[in-house]
Structure formats: C-alpha cells, structure tokens
Design a protein around this motif. Structure first.
Motif, PDB file in Angstrom:
ATOM      1  N   GLY A  44      35.159  49.701  33.128  1.00  0.00           N
ATOM      2  CA  GLY A  44      35.274  48.579  32.224  1.00  0.00           C
ATOM      3  C   GLY A  44      36.777  48.033  32.486  1.00  0.00           C
ATOM      4  O   GLY A  44      37.454  47.512  31.602  1.00  0.00           O
ATOM      5  N   ALA A  45      37.444  48.444  33.534  1.00  0.00           N
ATOM      6  CA  ALA A  45      38.827  48.084  33.797  1.00  0.00           C
ATOM      7  C   ALA A  45      38.740  46.418  34.145  1.00  0.00           C
ATOM      8  O   ALA A  45      37.916  45.945  34.553  1.00  0.00           O
ATOM      9  CB  ALA A  45      39.282  48.697  34.800  1.00  0.00           C
ATOM     10  N   LEU A  46      39.873  45.707  33.710  1.00  0.00           N
ATOM     11  CA  LEU A  46      40.113  44.556  33.909  1.00  0.00           C
ATOM     12  C   LEU A  46      40.672  44.185  35.341  1.00  0.00           C
ATOM     13  O   LEU A  46      41.493  44.719  35.747  1.00  0.00           O
ATOM     14  CB  LEU A  46      41.148  43.672  32.841  1.00  0.00           C
TER      15      LEU A  46
ATOM     16  N   GLY B 202      45.033  39.671  36.345  1.00  0.00           N
ATOM     17  CA  GLY B 202      45.243  38.256  35.690  1.00  0.00           C
ATOM     18  C   GLY B 202      44.078  38.112  34.770  1.00  0.00           C
ATOM     19  O   GLY B 202      44.114  36.907  34.167  1.00  0.00           O
ATOM     20  N   GLU B 203      43.092  38.790  34.469  1.00  0.00           N
ATOM     21  CA  GLU B 203      42.052  38.786  33.532  1.00  0.00           C
ATOM     22  C   GLU B 203      42.506  39.090  32.227  1.00  0.00           C
ATOM     23  O   GLU B 203      43.231  40.130  31.985  1.00  0.00           O
ATOM     24  CB  GLU B 203      40.618  39.577  34.035  1.00  0.00           C
ATOM     25  N   ARG B 204      42.127  38.279  31.265  1.00  0.00           N
ATOM     26  CA  ARG B 204      42.726  38.460  29.997  1.00  0.00           C
ATOM     27  C   ARG B 204      41.795  39.459  28.948  1.00  0.00           C
ATOM     28  O   ARG B 204      40.490  39.416  29.112  1.00  0.00           O
ATOM     29  CB  ARG B 204      42.855  37.249  29.047  1.00  0.00           C
ATOM     30  N   PRO B 205      42.346  40.424  28.210  1.00  0.00           N
ATOM     31  CA  PRO B 205      41.512  41.143  27.372  1.00  0.00           C
ATOM     32  C   PRO B 205      41.074  40.509  26.412  1.00  0.00           C
ATOM     33  O   PRO B 205      41.357  39.269  26.096  1.00  0.00           O
ATOM     34  CB  PRO B 205      42.465  42.104  26.906  1.00  0.00           C
ATOM     35  N   PRO B 206      39.711  41.198  25.805  1.00  0.00           N
ATOM     36  CA  PRO B 206      39.071  40.326  24.502  1.00  0.00           C
ATOM     37  C   PRO B 206      40.050  40.007  23.460  1.00  0.00           C
ATOM     38  O   PRO B 206      40.815  41.080  23.129  1.00  0.00           O
ATOM     39  CB  PRO B 206      37.908  41.253  24.476  1.00  0.00           C
ATOM     40  N   TYR B 207      39.891  39.133  22.847  1.00  0.00           N
ATOM     41  CA  TYR B 207      40.809  38.979  21.717  1.00  0.00           C
ATOM     42  C   TYR B 207      39.960  38.621  20.389  1.00  0.00           C
ATOM     43  O   TYR B 207      39.006  37.966  20.509  1.00  0.00           O
ATOM     44  CB  TYR B 207      41.611  37.747  22.016  1.00  0.00           C
ATOM     45  N   ASP B 208      40.235  39.520  19.261  1.00  0.00           N
ATOM     46  CA  ASP B 208      39.537  39.293  18.046  1.00  0.00           C
ATOM     47  C   ASP B 208      40.714  38.616  16.963  1.00  0.00           C
ATOM     48  O   ASP B 208      41.585  38.998  16.634  1.00  0.00           O
ATOM     49  CB  ASP B 208      39.119  40.638  17.499  1.00  0.00           C
ATOM     50  N   ASN B 209      40.109  37.376  16.514  1.00  0.00           N
ATOM     51  CA  ASN B 209      40.969  36.711  15.570  1.00  0.00           C
ATOM     52  C   ASN B 209      41.087  37.253  13.963  1.00  0.00           C
ATOM     53  O   ASN B 209      42.016  37.284  13.533  1.00  0.00           O
ATOM     54  CB  ASN B 209      40.325  35.350  15.221  1.00  0.00           C
TER      55      ASN B 209
END
Length: 117
Positions: free
Chosen positions: A102-104, A107-114
């Motif tokens: 599951g590594a990024l 330059g890939e952005r991690p998921p973001y939860d508002n």
C-alpha cells in the motif's frame, strides 16, 4: 556506604578530638553501646515479625521486598538468560517486516478526509 575517604576520615578524627577533647573515650563507648542497642532492637523486631507471620513465612526475607529483587526472583527465577543479555532463543526477531503493497509512489498524495480534520 558513606563513601568516606582517608582524608575525610582524618578531618573527622581531628574534629572529634577538638570537640570532645578528654571525653572522647567516653563518647566512643556510648556510641558503641548505642549501636549495639540498635542492632539488638532490629534483631528483636525481625524475630517478632517472623513469629507473628507464622510458619508459612519462615523463609521470608525483608530484602525480597526491594523492587529489583522482587522482579528478579519472581519473573526470572529459573531463567538465567537475562544475565547474558539474551532473552530470546533465536537471534532473529519474531515479528515480520511490513509489506510495501500500500505504499505511495513518489509525488503521490495520501488520501485526505475532510471530516477527520
């Protein structure tokens, strides 16, 4: 116990001679008697404690209540491996290394939860 060296002992002897003078032998005798009485009181208190605890605690030792001694006696009673610095049977760790599935990528952005922030 007191960490008194030769120089400090000499200073204490000179101070004792100056302070007590001719009465120094009497004071030393009184101090010896007082130490003997303290030792007798401690031994009698220990005997009273052992008698009060009963036969179940005949091998009871006050030093066993010290935390280090308590842990050493009850956790490592039959196991001497901790003395050698080796607690495990094998040299390899028992855990497994995490996988990189599951590594990024770079330059890939991690998921973001508002809602979480």
């Amino acid at each position: 116990m007191f960490d008194v060296g030769l120089g400090e002992m000499a200073v204490l002897v000179v101070l004792a001679l100056v302070i007590f003078g001719d009465k120094l032998p009497q004071v030393a005798g009184q101090a010896g008697r007082m130490l003997r009485q303290f030792r007798q009181m401690a031994n009698s208190a220990k005997a009273d404690l052992e008698a009060g605890l009963g036969p179940e605690f005949k091998d009871f030792d006050i030093a066993d209540l010290h935390p280090k001694t308590f842990v050493r006696k009850h956790l490592f009673e039959d196991d001497d491996s901790f003395l050698n610095g080796k607690l495990f049977d094998d040299d390899e760790p028992s855990y497994t290394a995490p996988t990189t599935a599951g590594a990024l990528d770079y330059g890939e952005r991690p998921p973001y939860d508002n809602e979480a922030t």
